[in-house]
Write a protein that holds these residues in place. Sequence first.
Motif, mmCIF file in Angstrom:
data_model
loop_
_atom_site.group_PDB
_atom_site.id
_atom_site.type_symbol
_atom_site.label_atom_id
_atom_site.label_comp_id
_atom_site.label_asym_id
_atom_site.label_seq_id
_atom_site.Cartn_x
_atom_site.Cartn_y
_atom_site.Cartn_z
ATOM 1 N N PHE A 112 0.865 -1.180 0.000
ATOM 2 C CA PHE A 112 0.000 0.000 0.000
ATOM 3 C C PHE A 112 0.902 1.231 0.000
ATOM 4 O O PHE A 112 1.738 1.401 0.882
ATOM 5 C CB PHE A 112 -0.894 -0.013 1.245
ATOM 6 N N VAL A 113 0.730 2.082 -1.037
ATOM 7 C CA VAL A 113 1.544 3.306 -1.145
ATOM 8 C C VAL A 113 0.629 4.509 -0.953
ATOM 9 O O VAL A 113 -0.335 4.701 -1.696
ATOM 10 C CB VAL A 113 2.246 3.400 -2.520
ATOM 11 N N LEU A 114 0.952 5.313 0.050
ATOM 12 C CA LEU A 114 0.161 6.490 0.388
ATOM 13 C C LEU A 114 0.977 7.756 0.182
ATOM 14 O O LEU A 114 2.153 7.821 0.543
ATOM 15 C CB LEU A 114 -0.261 6.431 1.861
ATOM 16 N N GLY A 115 0.332 8.770 -0.384
ATOM 17 C CA GLY A 115 0.966 10.074 -0.487
ATOM 18 C C GLY A 115 -0.036 11.149 -0.149
ATOM 19 O O GLY A 115 -1.184 11.102 -0.609
ATOM 20 N N PHE A 116 0.341 12.110 0.678
ATOM 21 C CA PHE A 116 -0.576 13.197 1.022
ATOM 22 C C PHE A 116 0.215 14.379 1.580
ATOM 23 O O PHE A 116 1.354 14.241 2.025
ATOM 24 C CB PHE A 116 -1.623 12.735 2.044
ATOM 25 N N ARG A 117 -0.420 15.527 1.557
ATOM 26 C CA ARG A 117 0.205 16.737 2.092
ATOM 27 C C ARG A 117 -0.178 16.895 3.560
ATOM 28 O O ARG A 117 -1.357 16.916 3.905
ATOM 29 C CB ARG A 117 -0.228 17.973 1.301
ATOM 30 N N ASP A 118 0.824 17.023 4.410
ATOM 31 C CA ASP A 118 0.589 17.219 5.842
ATOM 32 C C ASP A 118 0.297 18.693 6.096
ATOM 33 O O ASP A 118 1.178 19.543 5.995
ATOM 34 C CB ASP A 118 1.822 16.765 6.640
ATOM 35 N N MET A 119 -0.967 18.998 6.417
ATOM 36 C CA MET A 119 -1.372 20.380 6.670
ATOM 37 C C MET A 119 -1.750 20.605 8.128
ATOM 38 O O MET A 119 -2.574 21.462 8.456
ATOM 39 C CB MET A 119 -2.537 20.755 5.748
ATOM 40 N N THR A 120 -1.137 19.810 9.014
ATOM 41 C CA THR A 120 -1.433 19.954 10.433
ATOM 42 C C THR A 120 -0.803 21.212 11.028
ATOM 43 O O THR A 120 -1.272 21.708 12.049
ATOM 44 C CB THR A 120 -0.941 18.724 11.216
ATOM 45 N N ILE A 121 0.248 21.709 10.408
ATOM 46 C CA ILE A 121 0.859 22.966 10.869
ATOM 47 C C ILE A 121 0.132 24.120 10.194
ATOM 48 O O ILE A 121 0.110 24.230 8.964
ATOM 49 C CB ILE A 121 2.364 23.009 10.536
ATOM 50 N N GLU A 122 -0.462 24.978 10.996
ATOM 51 C CA GLU A 122 -1.306 26.053 10.473
ATOM 52 C C GLU A 122 -0.477 27.231 9.965
ATOM 53 O O GLU A 122 0.413 27.726 10.669
ATOM 54 C CB GLU A 122 -2.272 26.527 11.560
ATOM 55 N N LEU A 123 -0.770 27.650 8.748
ATOM 56 C CA LEU A 123 -0.145 28.845 8.198
ATOM 57 C C LEU A 123 -0.931 30.076 8.636
ATOM 58 O O LEU A 123 -2.128 29.986 8.920
ATOM 59 C CB LEU A 123 -0.099 28.772 6.676
ATOM 60 N N ALA A 124 -0.260 31.232 8.675
ATOM 61 C CA ALA A 124 -0.917 32.448 9.149
ATOM 62 C C ALA A 124 -0.643 33.609 8.209
ATOM 63 O O ALA A 124 0.317 33.597 7.427
ATOM 64 C CB ALA A 124 -0.431 32.793 10.562
ATOM 65 N N GLU A 125 -1.536 34.574 8.282
ATOM 66 C CA GLU A 125 -1.391 35.835 7.552
ATOM 67 C C GLU A 125 -1.139 35.578 6.060
ATOM 68 O O GLU A 125 -1.795 34.785 5.438
ATOM 69 C CB GLU A 125 -0.280 36.688 8.183
ATOM 70 N N LEU A 126 -0.115 36.254 5.494
ATOM 71 C CA LEU A 126 0.115 36.186 4.043
ATOM 72 C C LEU A 126 0.667 34.841 3.577
ATOM 73 O O LEU A 126 0.645 34.553 2.379
ATOM 74 C CB LEU A 126 1.064 37.316 3.621
ATOM 75 N N ASP A 127 1.152 34.020 4.525
ATOM 76 C CA ASP A 127 1.645 32.693 4.139
ATOM 77 C C ASP A 127 0.514 31.788 3.645
ATOM 78 O O ASP A 127 0.772 30.729 3.076
ATOM 79 C CB ASP A 127 2.333 32.018 5.329
ATOM 80 N N ARG A 128 -0.738 32.203 3.856
ATOM 81 C CA ARG A 128 -1.887 31.400 3.409
ATOM 82 C C ARG A 128 -2.186 31.604 1.930
ATOM 83 O O ARG A 128 -3.016 30.900 1.362
ATOM 84 C CB ARG A 128 -3.113 31.755 4.240
ATOM 85 N N PHE A 129 -1.523 32.569 1.296
ATOM 86 C CA PHE A 129 -1.687 32.792 -0.145
ATOM 87 C C PHE A 129 -0.582 32.026 -0.865
ATOM 88 O O PHE A 129 0.606 32.290 -0.673
ATOM 89 C CB PHE A 129 -1.590 34.288 -0.469
ATOM 90 N N ILE A 130 -0.970 31.065 -1.702
ATOM 91 C CA ILE A 130 -0.012 30.160 -2.341
ATOM 92 C C ILE A 130 -0.019 30.355 -3.855
ATOM 93 O O ILE A 130 -0.993 29.982 -4.526
ATOM 94 C CB ILE A 130 -0.330 28.685 -2.022
ATOM 95 N N PRO A 131 1.036 30.924 -4.433
ATOM 96 C CA PRO A 131 1.130 30.957 -5.896
ATOM 97 C C PRO A 131 1.558 29.580 -6.388
ATOM 98 O O PRO A 131 2.599 29.058 -5.994
ATOM 99 C CB PRO A 131 2.217 32.005 -6.155
ATOM 100 N N VAL A 132 0.751 28.963 -7.250
ATOM 101 C CA VAL A 132 0.993 27.573 -7.646
ATOM 102 C C VAL A 132 1.694 27.486 -8.995
ATOM 103 O O VAL A 132 2.778 26.919 -9.113
ATOM 104 C CB VAL A 132 -0.323 26.777 -7.683
ATOM 105 N N ARG A 133 1.088 28.068 -10.028
ATOM 106 C CA ARG A 133 1.701 27.992 -11.354
ATOM 107 C C ARG A 133 1.152 29.105 -12.241
ATOM 108 O O ARG A 133 0.014 29.556 -12.056
ATOM 109 C CB ARG A 133 1.425 26.634 -12.009
ATOM 110 N N SER A 134 1.966 29.505 -13.221
ATOM 111 C CA SER A 134 1.502 30.515 -14.177
ATOM 112 C C SER A 134 2.234 30.342 -15.505
ATOM 113 O O SER A 134 3.319 29.754 -15.572
ATOM 114 C CB SER A 134 1.752 31.928 -13.636
ATOM 115 N N ASP A 135 1.593 30.809 -16.565
ATOM 116 C CA ASP A 135 2.216 30.907 -17.876
ATOM 117 C C ASP A 135 1.629 32.159 -18.536
ATOM 118 O O ASP A 135 0.861 32.885 -17.899
ATOM 119 C CB ASP A 135 2.011 29.624 -18.691
#
Length: 309
Positions: free
Chosen positions: A211-234
Amino acid sequence: MDEKGNRYRKKAPEKYSGAGRKKDTFGVNYPKILTIIGEALKNFSPQSASKICKQENQKKIERNVIVVAGVKEHYENLLAPYYSWICGGSDANFKANRAFFHEHGVRPVRSGVAVDLGAGTGFQSIPLAESGFQVIAIDLNHELLAQLKKDAKNMPIVTIQDNLVNFSKHTPSRVEIIVCMGDTLTHLDSLEEVRGLIETVHQALEQGGLFVLGFRDMTIELAELDRFIPVRSDPTKIFTCFLEFEKNHVKVHDIIYEKTNDHWNMKKSFFRKLRISEQWTKECLQKAGFRVESHGMKNGMVTLLACQR
């Protein structure tokens, strides 16, 4: 008194003789206006106010303001057409997963059946099929599965549109490997549902299965401007997201700007992702009867390999 000593005589105020007959200096017909307002108020009710609000909300939706919270609707209304691009492109993901499976010695040695939970466009399914597995690819979104079929061509991959928690309805009695990667696990509704999935996977795997599992651990809470995530652009697309942390979930607001005919259009939607920790998941795997053989984290993504005992 005036200059001749006469007293001014006050003129009695002129009475209105009916709506529409008295106007002020600027020609405003106040009685008529008051009559119209009075009639409007007679017809006013909380129900009519609610109807107006619904109409305004509909107008907002028609301006590409999509307000949904379900995973299925989120992908159908926003993410599906952009999914592969957001993730960095299919070819890059095929290459990365080929290397991952090779590094961990993943190849068919038993039944040769592989199940890909939340298969998307086949980032894991296609490399597994290339390695010799008969793959069952399960996903909720028909558009992603259609792209998988197109890229897979004649590879031994069967696609099934369903909720991944129902996977055991579509699999044979012997399964050698089950993968649930690419942050799919956080799409489940609750930790109880994750625990149930892990137990069902253990039952579905043959002895010694993986069994292979992959996931993002989001248990650590981000605050203020760190909550805005630029993902990709072209040059024609910009994808970003904004995170709101709740007790057990993260509310993910996805925003896409797309340029068409020199005009930028915005599309937006949100859904909730489950907050899952690596340690909690390892404990669930062990309680279900798995032996955790490998674990690691890269760029916030947790990867766990567990063997059925």
